[in-house]
Design an enzyme around this catalytic site. Structure first.
Site, PDB file in Angstrom:
ATOM      1  N   GLU A  87      23.528   3.254 -23.986  1.00  0.00           N
ATOM      2  CA  GLU A  87      22.451   4.242 -24.097  1.00  0.00           C
ATOM      3  C   GLU A  87      21.553   3.978 -25.307  1.00  0.00           C
ATOM      4  OE1 GLU A  87      24.604   8.016 -23.907  1.00  0.00           O
ATOM      5  OE2 GLU A  87      24.543   7.926 -21.716  1.00  0.00           O
TER       6      GLU A  87
ATOM      7  N   ASP B  46      30.666  10.391 -16.386  1.00  0.00           N
ATOM      8  CA  ASP B  46      30.387  11.033 -17.664  1.00  0.00           C
ATOM      9  C   ASP B  46      30.881  12.484 -17.694  1.00  0.00           C
ATOM     10  OD1 ASP B  46      29.461  11.371 -20.188  1.00  0.00           O
ATOM     11  OD2 ASP B  46      27.339  11.427 -19.682  1.00  0.00           O
TER      12      ASP B  46
ATOM     13  N   GLU C 155      30.055  20.009 -22.236  1.00  0.00           N
ATOM     14  CA  GLU C 155      28.700  19.550 -21.900  1.00  0.00           C
ATOM     15  C   GLU C 155      28.348  19.806 -20.436  1.00  0.00           C
ATOM     16  OE1 GLU C 155      27.989  15.427 -22.744  1.00  0.00           O
ATOM     17  OE2 GLU C 155      25.992  15.460 -21.820  1.00  0.00           O
TER      18      GLU C 155
END
Ligand code: GCU
Length: 693
Positions: free
Chosen positions: A283, A362, A390
């Protein structure tokens, strides 16, 4: 940070049983000192007595003795895989008198908290003689905290609990008293390592490695009193960013030398420093690929620099192409970590731990367990979990993740579902801790699979309740306890947590906590993303529904819904081949639409909406039913909690009520958007005729 934080699982009353007894602490060492302070405070509060003696002194009338093992009696037995100190302790009870004996002071501290957890039961039961040791010496919590507030991610990346416990105003906090309380909470659940900054290392944070070392040393001093070692996330480009070099090529002699000197400075400032965490080529973070080098080249160069100090390099396997063309159906993000890392098995230095997210994507509410965990038998592998929610409601939704983690930890790669005869085959927990039969050398019984342990992204901040949603404390509690013993039952852990956090509360409170939390992971899954499809969240902040939000982005997270069906074909026969990354029997189980478990169907297969699941329902009807049921369950959660909320602390009750209301609002939004989306796509009505827009 002016309000006194909530005591979480260590309210004063948790020490009642110890505090009203005659207690002796015997032994030297910093952590024995911590134990003595805890006991002294408790006995002063509750009317017991406390004495500090030498190991082996007469302790005839004590009701609780916490002592280092007298010299000569220490059995040199094996320490836990990955351990640098022996953290075990022996707990004996004879006629109601308890002795906790530990070879090292770290074990004494764990023994103290064991007695705290048991409360009166520590002294009440029948005579006992038990030895307790953690499953692994590597039980780590990663903080994604930024020193300076990041313009997009804020102070804590994916943080839902206020500001950072470590940093404020672009620097390490001057007042570390709240951090001290935090370290105590972590020690009480068995965490023994923390990484104190974000894996995305921005310019300001890179300086922690150099200019800020005295500040990092202050933080390390706080954690040291609780048996916890500090790690830093470092930028692979540090030699360029901080050293003025033209390259950070891991095979460049000047680069290696720069890291050798950096490590020497760190360990001079902090002799018990733990090591580095690295997010490389991931990323946008720099890494060895820029120089045509492998991840092993990169990790091993750092490992050599930290090896003289027994330092570790936690090297993350979260490597994939985040600039993918959505038109390209041949690239599959789920494959990436395996494709990059599997060929490197055996190439990593002994002090490198490859840190692998539990799933190939993820931290979704449901993913298959990452095949990388099974694919590197000669590599130290750490399982990475996400305590911060998250993708599971961001600590506005009550979602207890203990059951998810327990399922992952118990997963057996080499055993067919329901095959009891395969009980000997290693679980994920075995692979991470280097334990279990298959991980042993058949000749010597010694550990053959090197241990990497556990790591997880923390969910805490400077919020009054530490975690935003007070019930999210249960997740941090469960994570620590499962690291110590991955076999613990998540529902029993909820009881443990509730017993400590709400001491003396009526049984009804505990029952309500179970009613709200026991099945909350499944409930969240019901009202969000169906059948393993994942990622229907709003891009960027990842909260709330946005079914097509990521569908045409470069992030590699697609569901491919069209008018006929949905899901990603990851089979080897017609799809991306991801299913083939699993050993047998799972590669066959996932490959076939007949045997693939319902909850992962859309992760592995693209099927028509009319496809009939094992449950007997069609995919489309399952989507409707689970979304309606999920919201109904949230309504029942609210009813269960409202009935008991007057029985708990008012501020806590208020906070929970506010969060539950938001959960219901958000779940309703999820239900209506997802149901409407699929009704419009498929044109197939709900067979029960409920309202879909
Ligand atoms: C997720 C998360 C990022 C984080 C990344 C990681 O993609 O959204 O904020 O940096 O995981 O684990 O490195």
């Amino acid at each position: 940070m002016t309000t006194t934080p909530h005591p979480a699982w260590l309210p004063d009353d948790a020490f009642t049983a110890i505090g009203r007894r005659r207690v002796v602490v015997a032994g030297d060492g910093a952590l024995a000192g911590t134990v003595a302070e805890e006991v002294a405070a408790a006995t002063a509060r509750f009317g017991g007595s406390f004495s500090r003696l030498e190991v082996g002194d007469g302790v005839a009338d004590a009701e609780l003795v916490l002592t280092l093992t007298p010299p000569g009696l220490t059995e040199p037995g094996p320490t836990e895989p990955g351990a640098d100190v022996d953290e075990s302790f022996r707990f004996t009870r004879e006629g109601g008198a308890v002795v906790v004996q530990a070879p090292c002071d770290a074990g004494l501290l764990h023994g103290l908290f064991h007695v705290v957890r048991l409360g009166e039961a520590a002294f009440d039961g029948p005579d006992a003689d038990e030895t307790h040791a953690p499953a692994t010496g590597l039980r780590m919590l990663d903080h994604w905290d930024n020193v300076a507030v990041h313009p997009v991610m804020g102070q804590v990346e994916r943080g839902y609990a206020g500001g950072s416990l470590f940093y404020d105003d672009g620097a390490v906090r001057a007042d570390l008293s709240r951090l001290e309380r935090y370290a105590r909470l972590l020690a009480a659940v068995g965490i023994n390592r923390v990484a104190i900054n974000n894996v995305n290392v921005h310019a300001r944070e890179a300086l922690l490695l150099t200019d800020d070392l005295p500040e990092v040393a202050r933080v390390a001093a706080v954690f040291r009193r609780w048996g916890i070692r500090v790690h830093l996330a470092v930028s692979f480009a540090s030699p360029i960013l901080l050293g003025g070099l033209a390259t950070s090529d891991p095979l460049d002699a000047d680069v290696a030398h720069w890291w050798v000197r950096a490590a020497a400075r760190v360990w001079t400032a902090i002799p018990d420093f733990g090591g580095f965490v690295v997010k490389a080529d991931s990323e946008g973070q720099p890494g060895p690929f820029a120089y045509g080098r492998t991840h092993a080249d990169g990790a091993n160069m750092l490992a050599a620099a930290v090896a003289p100090y027994d330092g570790l390099v936690h090297w993350r396997a979260f490597v994939y192409d985040h600039r993918q063309d959505w038109r390209d159906r041949s690239t599959d993000r789920a494959r990436a970590a395996y494709d990059h890392f599997r060929p490197l098995d055996g190439a990593f230095a002994d002090n490198v731990v490859v840190q692998v997210k539990y799933g190939p994507m993820d931290f979704q509410v449901r993913e298959p367990v990452s095949p990388v965990l099974a694919a590197m038998p000669r590599t130290r592998i750490a399982l990475e979990l996400q305590v911060t929610q998250e993708y599971t409601g961001q600590q506005r939704h009550a979602v207890y993740l203990g059951p998810q983690w327990s399922e992952i930890l118990g997963f057996r790669f080499w055993a067919a579902p329901g095959d009891a005869a395969a009980d000997d085959s290693p679980t994920v927990a075995d692979l991470a801790t280097g334990r279990g039969k298959a991980a042993e050398d058949p000749g010597t019984g010694a550990w053959r699979k090197p241990a990497g342990g556990f790591a997880a992204v923390s969910n805490t901040g400077d919020d009054e309740f530490w975690t935003g949603h007070p019930f999210a404390q249960a997740n941090l509690y469960a994570y620590g306890r499962l690291c110590w013993d991955p076999g613990l039952d998540p529902s029993a852990l909820l009881d443990e947590w509730a017993g400590l956090t709400f001491p003396g509360a009526p049984d009804a409170v505990r029952a309500a906590l179970h009613a709200v939390l026991d099945r909350s992971w499944e409930t969240y899954e019901q009202y969000t993303t169906p059948l393993g499809v994942g990622f229907m969240v709003r891009p960027g902040h990842h909260y709330g529904p946005d079914v097509d939000g990521y569908e045409y982005t470069p992030w590699g997270t697609y569901h491919f819904a069209d008018r006929d069906g949905i899901g990603v074909d990851r089979t080897t026969r017609t799809g991306t081949g991801y299913a083939g990354q699993y050993p047998s029997p799972w590669r066959e189980v996932y490959e076939s639409v007949e045997t693939c478990p319902d909850e992962l169907l859309l992760f592995f297969h693209h099927v028509p909406y009319t496809h009939v699941l094992h449950s007997g329902s069609t995919v489309i009807q399952h989507v409707y039913d689970t979304h309606f049921e999920g919201v109904e369950r949230v309504e029942r959660m609210i009813e269960a909690w409202s009935a008991v909320s007057p029985l708990v602390d008012e501020r806590l009750a208020e906070r929970v009520a506010e969060r539950l209301a938001e959960q219901l609002r958000s779940a309703t939004e999820w239900r209506d958007q997802v149901n409407t989306y699929f009704l419009r796509k498929s044109g197939i009505p709900d067979e029960r005729g409920r309202t879909i827009y």
